[in-house]
Design a protein around this motif. Structure first.
Motif, short mmCIF file in Angstrom:
data_model
loop_
_atom_site.label_atom_id
_atom_site.label_comp_id
_atom_site.label_asym_id
_atom_site.label_seq_id
_atom_site.Cartn_x
_atom_site.Cartn_y
_atom_site.Cartn_z
N SER A 1 0.84 -1.19 0.00
CA SER A 1 0.00 0.00 0.00
C SER A 1 0.88 1.25 0.00
O SER A 1 2.10 1.17 0.19
N GLY A 2 0.24 2.42 -0.17
CA GLY A 2 1.00 3.66 -0.16
C GLY A 2 1.73 3.88 1.15
O GLY A 2 2.89 4.30 1.19
N GLY A 3 1.05 3.59 2.27
CA GLY A 3 1.67 3.75 3.57
C GLY A 3 2.82 2.80 3.78
O GLY A 3 3.86 3.17 4.35
N GLN A 4 2.67 1.54 3.32
CA GLN A 4 3.75 0.58 3.45
C GLN A 4 4.96 1.00 2.64
O GLN A 4 6.10 0.86 3.07
N ARG A 5 4.73 1.52 1.45
CA ARG A 5 5.85 1.98 0.62
C ARG A 5 6.57 3.15 1.27
O ARG A 5 7.80 3.23 1.23
N GLN A 6 5.81 4.04 1.88
CA GLN A 6 6.43 5.15 2.58
C GLN A 6 7.24 4.66 3.77
O GLN A 6 8.32 5.17 4.06
N CYS A 7 6.71 3.66 4.48
CA CYS A 7 7.44 3.10 5.62
C CYS A 7 8.75 2.47 5.17
O CYS A 7 9.79 2.61 5.82
N HIS B 1 24.13 10.90 9.47
CA HIS B 1 24.02 12.08 10.33
C HIS B 1 22.59 12.58 10.47
O HIS B 1 22.19 13.02 11.54
N VAL B 2 21.82 12.54 9.39
CA VAL B 2 20.48 13.10 9.43
C VAL B 2 19.62 12.46 8.34
O VAL B 2 20.14 12.04 7.31
N VAL B 3 18.30 12.38 8.59
CA VAL B 3 17.34 11.89 7.59
C VAL B 3 16.44 13.05 7.21
O VAL B 3 15.86 13.70 8.08
N ILE B 4 16.33 13.33 5.92
CA ILE B 4 15.47 14.39 5.42
C ILE B 4 14.26 13.76 4.73
O ILE B 4 14.43 12.93 3.83
N MET B 5 13.08 14.12 5.15
CA MET B 5 11.85 13.54 4.59
C MET B 5 10.96 14.66 4.07
O MET B 5 10.64 15.60 4.80
N ASP B 6 10.54 14.52 2.82
CA ASP B 6 9.71 15.53 2.17
C ASP B 6 8.29 14.98 2.01
O ASP B 6 8.05 14.05 1.23
N GLU B 7 7.34 15.54 2.76
CA GLU B 7 5.94 15.16 2.71
C GLU B 7 5.73 13.64 2.81
O GLU B 7 5.10 13.02 1.96
N PRO B 8 6.25 12.99 3.85
CA PRO B 8 6.16 11.52 3.93
C PRO B 8 4.74 11.00 4.14
O PRO B 8 4.47 9.83 3.87
N THR B 9 3.83 11.84 4.63
CA THR B 9 2.46 11.36 4.86
C THR B 9 1.47 11.94 3.85
O THR B 9 0.25 11.79 4.04
N ALA B 10 1.96 12.57 2.81
CA ALA B 10 1.07 13.18 1.82
C ALA B 10 0.22 12.13 1.13
O ALA B 10 0.69 11.02 0.82
N ALA B 11 -1.04 12.43 0.89
CA ALA B 11 -1.99 11.59 0.14
C ALA B 11 -2.29 10.27 0.83
O ALA B 11 -2.78 9.33 0.21
N LEU B 12 -1.99 10.17 2.11
CA LEU B 12 -2.28 8.94 2.85
C LEU B 12 -3.50 9.16 3.73
O LEU B 12 -3.78 10.27 4.19
N PRO C 1 -0.86 19.19 11.77
CA PRO C 1 -1.07 18.32 12.93
C PRO C 1 0.07 17.32 13.11
O PRO C 1 0.52 17.07 14.23
N HIS C 2 0.55 16.74 12.00
CA HIS C 2 1.67 15.80 12.09
C HIS C 2 2.95 16.50 12.53
O HIS C 2 3.72 15.97 13.34
N VAL C 3 3.19 17.69 11.99
CA VAL C 3 4.39 18.44 12.36
C VAL C 3 4.37 18.75 13.85
O VAL C 3 5.37 18.55 14.56
N PHE C 4 3.25 19.24 14.35
CA PHE C 4 3.16 19.58 15.77
C PHE C 4 3.23 18.35 16.67
O PHE C 4 3.69 18.43 17.80
N GLU C 5 2.78 17.23 16.15
CA GLU C 5 2.78 16.01 16.96
C GLU C 5 4.19 15.45 17.16
O GLU C 5 4.52 14.93 18.22
N ILE C 6 5.04 15.59 16.15
CA ILE C 6 6.31 14.87 16.19
C ILE C 6 7.53 15.76 16.34
O ILE C 6 8.60 15.31 16.78
#
Length: 331
Positions: A222-228, A240-251, A281-286
């Motif tokens: 699924s889309g969520g599994q692919r993102q995971c 050193h760091v992980v950069i994620m661009d809109e990882p929960t978009a369209a889910l 909401p996701h940004v504020f949560e994490i």
């Protein structure tokens, strides 16, 4: 010379520096006659061609001069085909004891995915297969992998698969893809395993992405599994760091939360995460800190626990100046 302890079958491997063995038929005939006089029954004779002047005894090319090119032996109730270049323990009696202890220590219930790293001809994995949901074996020696596949088929084991690959690279890619195993058996060569292998084992144990198996096809995710999988891969390769661009978009909500939970676990492992997202909401949560951008420039860095979501949006849209924010909300 290789002998099956339980079966008594004998393989003779003749290593030559030239690909052609003159008088091969006469040589085999004389060998079999001499062995018979000594009370030894030779099952197969194989010529191995090795032109290299190195400490490696066996070369890549082989020719069967007599018999089937392999012998059989029995270990832990299963029968194994042994080819000239496949690894097999020299003391199968003690090996059976050790394998039994290893499987008992794993406390398998029949629900686990077992990874047999450096699997050789599959002896450890096939011993564990009766007690596991599935077994995945990885081995660099292609001849040994072919033996392992044949051994599984010969013994009627249907829940084991084997792959020809470098164990360190394979498990690194598997861990990077978010795949996991419940139990990992490793029996590396004499030089031992690698730090990268151990690191990948740790990552495989810590990041769970919720896919059915380690070999599930991407198109079935699924889309969520692919993102995971993408998040876990990024975490595995990051230094050193992980950069994620809109990882929960369209889910949807469920899969968005699944990805968010995985990001939280990556962060909790101590690996810094930069999250680029419009999902407030996701940004504020994490987030521990939020960099608010306006018109391509950073307007403010705020503490999400000290600022309301509406004020953050107001700064982002220009409805409020960053200088109007309370001092205690700035990070």
């Amino acid at each position: 010379l290789r002998r099956g302890v339980a079966t008594g079958q004998v393989m003779v491997v003749l290593v030559t520096a030239q690909p052609v063995l003159p008088g091969a038929k006469n040589f085999v005939k004389a060998l079999l006659a001499e062995a018979a006089q000594r009370g030894v029954t030779v099952t197969t004779v194989v010529q191995n061609y090795n032109p290299r002047q190195t400490s490696v005894v066996l070369g890549e090319a082989e020719k069967v001069l007599y018999g089937k090119g392999f012998i059989l032996d029995t270990l832990c109730g299963k029968t194994y085909a042994l080819s000239p270049r496949s690894f097999y323990q020299v003391n199968p009696v003690q090996t059976a004891v050790l394998y039994g202890l290893a499987v008992d220590a794993a406390r398998l219930t029949g629900k686990e995915t077992v990874l047999d790293a450096y699997c050789g001809i599959g002896t450890i994995g096939l011993t564990a297969a009766d007690h596991a949901k599935q077994v995945v074996g990885v081995e660099l020696n292609r001849d040994a992998v072919q033996d392992a596949i044949g051994n599984a088929r010969h013994n009627g084991v249907k829940n084991a698969r084997f792959f020809a690959a470098d164990a360190t690279r394979w498990i690194g890619e598997a861990a990077a893809a978010g795949e996991r195993a419940d139990v990992i058996f490793m029996d590396p060569p004499r030089e031992g395993s690698t730090p990268q292998f151990i690191e990948s084992v740790a990552r495989m144990a810590e990041l769970k992405v919720g896919i059915r198996s380690m070999t599930q096809a991407v198109e079935t995710l699924s889309g969520g599994q692919r993102q995971c999988v993408a998040v876990a891969r990024a975490a595995a390769f990051a230094r050193h760091v992980v950069i994620m661009d809109e990882p929960t978009a369209a889910l949807g909500v469920k899969e968005g939360n699944m990805v968010l939970e995985l990001i939280r676990r990556v962060r909790d492992k101590g690996l810094p995460v930069i999250l680029i997202s419009h999902n407030m909401p996701h940004v504020f949560e994490i987030a521990d800190r939020i960099h608010i951008a306006r018109l391509g420039k950073r307007a403010a860095v705020v503490n999400p626990k000290k600022i309301s979501m509406s004020d953050a949006v107001a700064v982002m849209t220009g409805a409020m100046a960053a200088s109007d924010l309370p001092a205690d909300c700035l990070a």
